[in-house]
Motif scaffolding. Structure first.
Motif, short mmCIF file in Angstrom:
data_model
loop_
_atom_site.label_atom_id
_atom_site.label_comp_id
_atom_site.label_asym_id
_atom_site.label_seq_id
_atom_site.Cartn_x
_atom_site.Cartn_y
_atom_site.Cartn_z
N VAL A 154 -99.72 39.37 -8.03
CA VAL A 154 -99.81 40.24 -6.85
C VAL A 154 -98.41 40.43 -6.31
O VAL A 154 -97.69 39.45 -6.09
N ASN A 155 -98.01 41.70 -6.11
CA ASN A 155 -96.69 42.01 -5.56
C ASN A 155 -96.86 42.61 -4.17
O ASN A 155 -97.57 43.60 -4.00
N TRP A 156 -96.20 42.00 -3.19
CA TRP A 156 -96.22 42.52 -1.82
C TRP A 156 -94.82 43.04 -1.51
O TRP A 156 -93.84 42.29 -1.55
N ALA A 157 -94.72 44.34 -1.23
CA ALA A 157 -93.44 44.98 -0.96
C ALA A 157 -93.37 45.43 0.50
O ALA A 157 -94.33 45.99 1.03
N ILE A 158 -92.23 45.19 1.13
CA ILE A 158 -91.94 45.68 2.48
C ILE A 158 -90.72 46.58 2.37
O ILE A 158 -89.65 46.12 1.95
N ASN A 159 -90.86 47.87 2.72
CA ASN A 159 -89.83 48.86 2.46
C ASN A 159 -89.37 49.57 3.73
O ASN A 159 -90.09 49.64 4.72
N GLY A 160 -88.17 50.13 3.65
CA GLY A 160 -87.64 50.98 4.70
C GLY A 160 -86.89 52.15 4.08
O GLY A 160 -86.34 52.03 2.98
N SER A 161 -86.87 53.30 4.77
CA SER A 161 -86.14 54.46 4.27
C SER A 161 -85.30 55.07 5.38
O SER A 161 -85.59 54.90 6.58
N TYR A 162 -84.24 55.77 4.97
CA TYR A 162 -83.35 56.44 5.91
C TYR A 162 -83.00 57.82 5.38
O TYR A 162 -82.56 57.95 4.23
N ARG A 163 -83.23 58.85 6.20
CA ARG A 163 -82.89 60.22 5.81
C ARG A 163 -81.46 60.51 6.23
O ARG A 163 -81.14 60.56 7.43
N ILE A 164 -80.58 60.70 5.26
CA ILE A 164 -79.17 60.98 5.54
C ILE A 164 -79.00 62.39 6.08
O ILE A 164 -78.30 62.62 7.07
N ASN A 165 -79.64 63.35 5.42
CA ASN A 165 -79.65 64.75 5.86
C ASN A 165 -80.87 65.42 5.27
O ASN A 165 -81.77 64.74 4.76
#
Length: 417
Positions: A154-165
């Motif tokens: 079981v893989n638990w992923a916690i992610n974040g993203s950032y829009r540069i433009n």
């Protein structure tokens, strides 16, 4: 019975190197994190962002969401795999035969959530599986190399993203992987057929992932993603006949491979889009299997050198936006095996396989959809040879032919808040 032969060569796959012909992807990899993706053979997964399941493939693509999204699905994997084994030893006449349906069916769930914080930041989480499945040989067929092996991760992923433009977004995340495994191996019938080895254990590992998304324009996107390898120590108990030990505490270190993927999406007409992916799995990091315990000679219960190589997967898909309610998909893929032919064994009779997939999405309403996908995996039968050594007798050679096909069915529910 020679310790090293029983615990070094006999445990060809031990607790995790499953009969890879029977996993859904090459090696013992699973890619079933989305019914939507299954419908196009997982082509373009990092760039399309149909629903929240994209968080499992490319955290940067979460920047495309302007509202919270949820997705949950279930895949059913139905392998159809047989093996025929011939033992060369006269002392071992009962160890030859046919093994039917050696890969049990499997259910693989997944769940995903994405939450935009503002117009630049988004966070999300996904729970899915990257590796797994199992094999079950009859006790009297290829006893030293067959037996049964089972792995669940079981893989638990916690992610974040950032829009540069408007065109470029990046993302990153951390992964917690839990692995649970069990395996059994048996003496040949001429030696009584007793269980030679039993091992079971579990453990955690930690990794990270990165992603980038280039939105060339609303109709064309490219993505590049990377998921790190994860080192995991499985701790548990084992019975080792060669050591005269039962309920022995032991550890097995394993490095799950890293993943690189380049994917693209191109809407070539108002109702048609093409997608593609090139995925490299770093199986060359799978160098050896080594179980250790203070109660084994030199602290080593067994050690086996592996000879796997990096493997590539190529996929192409097409999407047809039929109307406001229906979206149709199809795809093909070539999944290359990481196991060289000269190192193929009873427990790892891996081969290249071809995927043929179809799928559809039905929009119940503007913010609610259901998906269904189906894939047929065509894997040819391959021949191999495996040699085991019995003290006082000599080598027992297993010549075998194993392989088959698999069928994957998946459903998924998605909701936008």
């Amino acid at each position: 019975m020679n310790n090293k032969c029983l615990l070094k060569k006999t445990l060809l796959a031990t607790t995790i190197a499953l009969a890879s012909q029977h996993a859904a992807a090459a090696g013992f990899q699973l890619v079933e994190h989305s019914a939507t993706g299954l419908g196009r053979a997982f082509a373009g997964e990092g760039a399309i962002a149909d629903n929240a399941a994209v968080g499992a493939r490319n955290p940067a693509a979460m920047a495309m969401f302007d509202t919270a999204a949820f997705s949950a699905g279930l895949s059913y994997i139905n392998p159809d795999v047989d093996a025929e084994v011939t033992s060369s030893a006269a002392i071992n006449p009962g160890d030859s035969g046919k093994a039917k349906d050696i890969a049990p069916d499997a259910w693989v769930p997944n769940i995903h959530y994405i939450h935009p914080v503002n117009d630049r930041f988004a966070v999300g989480t996904s729970v899915f599986s990257n590796f797994g499945l199992s094999t079950e040989y009859p006790k009297n067929v290829g006893s030293l190399g067959g037996g049964n092996t089972e792995l669940m991760t079981v893989n638990w992923a916690i992610n974040g993203s950032y829009r540069i433009n408007e065109q470029f977004s990046v993302g990153a995340g951390v992964n917690v992987l839990y692995a649970d495994a069990e395996m059994n191996r048996y003496l040949p019938p001429s030696f009584g057929g007793n269980r030679a080895v039993k091992m079971e254990g579990d453990g955690y590992g930690y990794g990270w992932n990165l992603g980038a998304l280039w939105e060339i324009n609303p109709d064309h996107r490219l993505a590049l993603t990377y998921r790190s390898s994860i080192e995991t120590t499985l701790k548990g108990k084992g019975d080792f006949l060669a050591h005269g030990q039962t309920n022995l505490s032991a550890e097995l270190d394993i490095e799950f491979p890293d993943l690189w993927e380049l994917s693209g999406y191109h809407k070539v007409a108002p109702q048609w889009a093409l997608s593609y992916s090139v995925l490299r799995t770093g199986w060359s990091s799978f160098k050896e299997l080594k179980a250790t315990s203070s109660q084994c000679l030199d602290n080593t219960c067994f050690q086996k050198t592996e000879n796997w190589k990096d493997a590539w997967r190529y996929s192409v898909g097409v999407t047809h936006y039929l109307n406001n309610q229906w979206t149709l998909r199809a795809g093909v893929a070539l999944d290359k095996s990481p196991v060289p032919s000269e190192h193929r064994t009873l427990s790892i009779p891996d081969s290249d396989r071809y995927w043929y997939s179809i799928g559809a999405t039905y929009a119940i309403q503007n913010n609610m959809t259901v998906d269904a996908g189906f894939a047929y995996l065509n894997g040819s039968k391959k021949k191999g040879r495996e040699v085991e050594t019995v003290r006082g007798v000599g080598d027992v050679t297993y010549d075998f032919e194993a392989g088959g096909d698999a069928y994957i069915f998946a459903v998924q529910y998605s909701y936008w808040f």
